[in-house]
Every structure is written in C-alpha cells, then in structure tokens.
Design an enzyme around this catalytic site. Structure first.
Site, mmCIF file in Angstrom:
data_model
loop_
_atom_site.group_PDB
_atom_site.id
_atom_site.type_symbol
_atom_site.label_atom_id
_atom_site.label_comp_id
_atom_site.label_asym_id
_atom_site.label_seq_id
_atom_site.Cartn_x
_atom_site.Cartn_y
_atom_site.Cartn_z
ATOM 1 N N SER A 153 0.825 -1.200 0.000
ATOM 2 C CA SER A 153 0.000 0.000 0.000
ATOM 3 C C SER A 153 0.868 1.262 0.000
ATOM 4 O O SER A 153 1.655 1.472 -0.924
ATOM 5 C CB SER A 153 -0.963 -0.045 1.192
ATOM 6 O OG SER A 153 -1.985 0.917 1.077
ATOM 7 N N ASP A 249 -9.201 -3.743 -6.494
ATOM 8 C CA ASP A 249 -8.661 -2.971 -5.377
ATOM 9 C C ASP A 249 -8.558 -1.521 -5.842
ATOM 10 O O ASP A 249 -7.798 -1.205 -6.763
ATOM 11 C CB ASP A 249 -7.282 -3.513 -4.982
ATOM 12 C CG ASP A 249 -6.678 -2.765 -3.791
ATOM 13 O OD1 ASP A 249 -7.180 -1.701 -3.415
ATOM 14 O OD2 ASP A 249 -5.666 -3.266 -3.250
ATOM 15 N N HIS A 275 -8.864 -4.440 -0.411
ATOM 16 C CA HIS A 275 -7.518 -3.964 -0.100
ATOM 17 C C HIS A 275 -6.953 -4.639 1.160
ATOM 18 O O HIS A 275 -5.731 -4.735 1.313
ATOM 19 C CB HIS A 275 -7.546 -2.443 0.097
ATOM 20 C CG HIS A 275 -6.200 -1.820 0.221
ATOM 21 N ND1 HIS A 275 -5.320 -1.745 -0.839
ATOM 22 C CD2 HIS A 275 -5.564 -1.239 1.275
ATOM 23 C CE1 HIS A 275 -4.210 -1.138 -0.448
ATOM 24 N NE2 HIS A 275 -4.328 -0.825 0.838
#
Length: 304
Positions: A153, A249, A275
């Site tokens: 991320s 995502d 996610h």
C-alpha cells in the site's frame, strides 16, 4: 698532465651515466606497471565480518507503522500485512546471514475524517527518506550486502519510488545490489511496468487516475499530491520488480477515467474490503496467497 686527468674524468662520468641508463631501461622492462588509481588490480573487495549477506527491507502500509517502532521487532500494528511476510523469514534464516528490517515511519493519511494525522505527502516523504538512509548507511558500511525490498500500500508507493530512483541510476546503492523488489497494492501501478506474478488487472494506480484532478482531491485529502506514473519506470530493475494487485482494489486497480473525482478520492481514503484481503485472497496469485508468494519469492532470492 692536467688535461689528461680532465679527459679521464669526463670519460668516467660518461661511463657512469651510461651504466645508469642501462640499469633504468632494464628495470623498466621487468618491473610491473603501477596500477591505475593506486590500487592493486588483484585486490578483492571485502567488508566487515558483522555484515550480512542480504538485508530484506519491508515497508508497511498506512496505519501499520510508527516512527519509533523497532525495525527488527515491529509492534506498532500486530495486524500489519508485512508481518505475515517478515516473521516467517526471520524464523527461517540466521540473523547473522539475513537481516530483516521493517521501515519505521509515520504511516498516516490525513483526510476530512482524520484532520489530526500527518498528511500523505509528509508521511511518504518521511518514509522514503528513512528507507533511503537505511540503504545508504548499510551500503557504506557493507558494500557487498545485497537488498530485497517489499512494500504494501503506502509502503509499496515508497518502495516503488526508491526502486525507480535506483533503477534509473539515481539511487544511493547500485542496481546490481538489489536482488528483487515486490510491490503489493501500489498506488502508482502502471500496466506494462515491472513484472506481474499473478492476475493481470486492467486498471491503474489511483495516483495515476487522479493526477489531473489534484485541485479537487485536496478537498477530501488535504496534503495528498497524486503524482501519476513514475518517470522512467523501474529502469534497470524492471525485470526484478514485481507488481501485485488484487482485482478491483481501488488503490492499484482504479479505472483510468476518474469519473466522480470526489468519490474516487474518498475511495482512496477508505480503500475497500478487497484492499485488506491480500493475506487470504485466492484471486491475486493463483495457488497461493500474496504473503505466501512473497515468503517463497524472498527465500529463493536469499538462497540463489
């Protein structure tokens, strides 16, 4: 008689000069040439005994790290996705051979619902600076140590930016010292850049989708600059950089058309359920979860 001594003296000087020249020429033919730069070309580069063979660096995502966290035993967030990768590797390898180091930084994301947090720009800049400093310090002390870098991320954005800089010849370590890079849910993911070990997705990173709408994004995510694709991609590291993204995502598989910019910005803040499923989602990499693949990938790189 005086003239005779003078002539003999001159002859003696000429003989001595001649002998000296012959000896110099003989020596110049037999002596080796001095090495360039004052170094012996046969000298082997070495490093201190305490240096490891490989340093594996993990960059956690938003809310999964803290600036004062222990890089060798992080506890800021026990549910951090990267812990499911680093802990098995720490158990597998001798710390004298492989150092597992987790980036400690203020992994925050100021938004309209969390105004007290550090902005995305400041957070990732802090993370990047700390990550780059760790590589620079390690390489300066241990020039033969190789690196494996993985991020999730926000950590993937940071790790990807670092890989891009190194791969394009502007890094603090040479590209040949990087064994591999893995980016999970990279907000700057660009199709065709890097390698895809699992499912191909049709979208792009949210920072690419929203780059042209930065003036609107600030209303929802103040201090978050959408920087678009990385100039030059991963350069020399392209064949060693793996970009992993779960279908749908919203962070890494956003539509190319931003549509409702405010809604897209909100989705960036909230992400979505997908996610948070990389440790269990079977649709990302067939036959394995993402963390299982990362552990296997890193193990192979260490043992190569």
């Amino acid at each position: 008689m005086k003239k005779l001594f003078t002539v003999l003296a001159v002859i003696l000087v000429l003989v001595l000069i001649g002998v000296g020249i012959m000896q110099w020429q003989r020596g110049s033919l037999t002596d080796p040439l001095p090495p360039l730069g004052g170094q012996d070309p046969t000298e082997t580069q070495v490093q201190p005994d305490h240096c490891v063979d490989v340093q594996l660096i993990a960059a956690p995502g938003t809310w999964e790290s803290a600036p004062n966290d222990d890089p060798h035993n992080p506890t800021a967030n026990p549910w951090s996705f990267m812990l499911s990768v680093t802990q098995p590797l720490q158990e597998r390898f001798n710390p004298a051979d492989v150092e597992v180091w987790t980036l400690p930084y203020t992994a925050q994301f100021r938004n309209i619902n969390a105004q007290q947090e550090m902005s995305y720009d400041d957070s990732r800049n802090e993370g990047f600076a700390r990550l780059e400093a760790e590589l620079a310090d390690t390489h300066a002390e241990c020039p033969l140590t190789d690196f494996i870098i993985a991020g999730f991320s926000q950590g993937a954005v940071i790790a990807g930016d670092l890989a891009s800089r190194i791969g394009n010849g502007h890094g603090v370590v040479p590209a040949e010292r990087i064994r591999g890079v893995a980016l999970v849910a990279d907000g700057r993911r660009e199709p065709g850049v890097g390698q895809v070990p699992g499912t191909q997705v049709g979208g792009v990173g949210a920072e690419i989708t929203l780059q042209s709408l930065n003036f609107l994004i600030q209303a929802v995510v103040p201090g978050a600059t959408m920087r678009g694709p990385r100039e030059g991609g991963f350069g020399e590291l392209d064949d060693r950089t793996f970009d992993i993204c779960a279908p749908n995502d919203s962070i890494c598989d956003a539509p190319r058309d931003p549509g409702n910019a405010i809604a897209r910005a909100q989705a960036l803040v909230e992400a979505n359920g997908i996610h948070a499923t990389y440790a269990t989602n079977p649709e990302v990499i067939p036959g394995a979860t993402t963390n299982q693949w990362l552990v296997s990938w890193a193990t192979q790189l260490v043992e190569q």
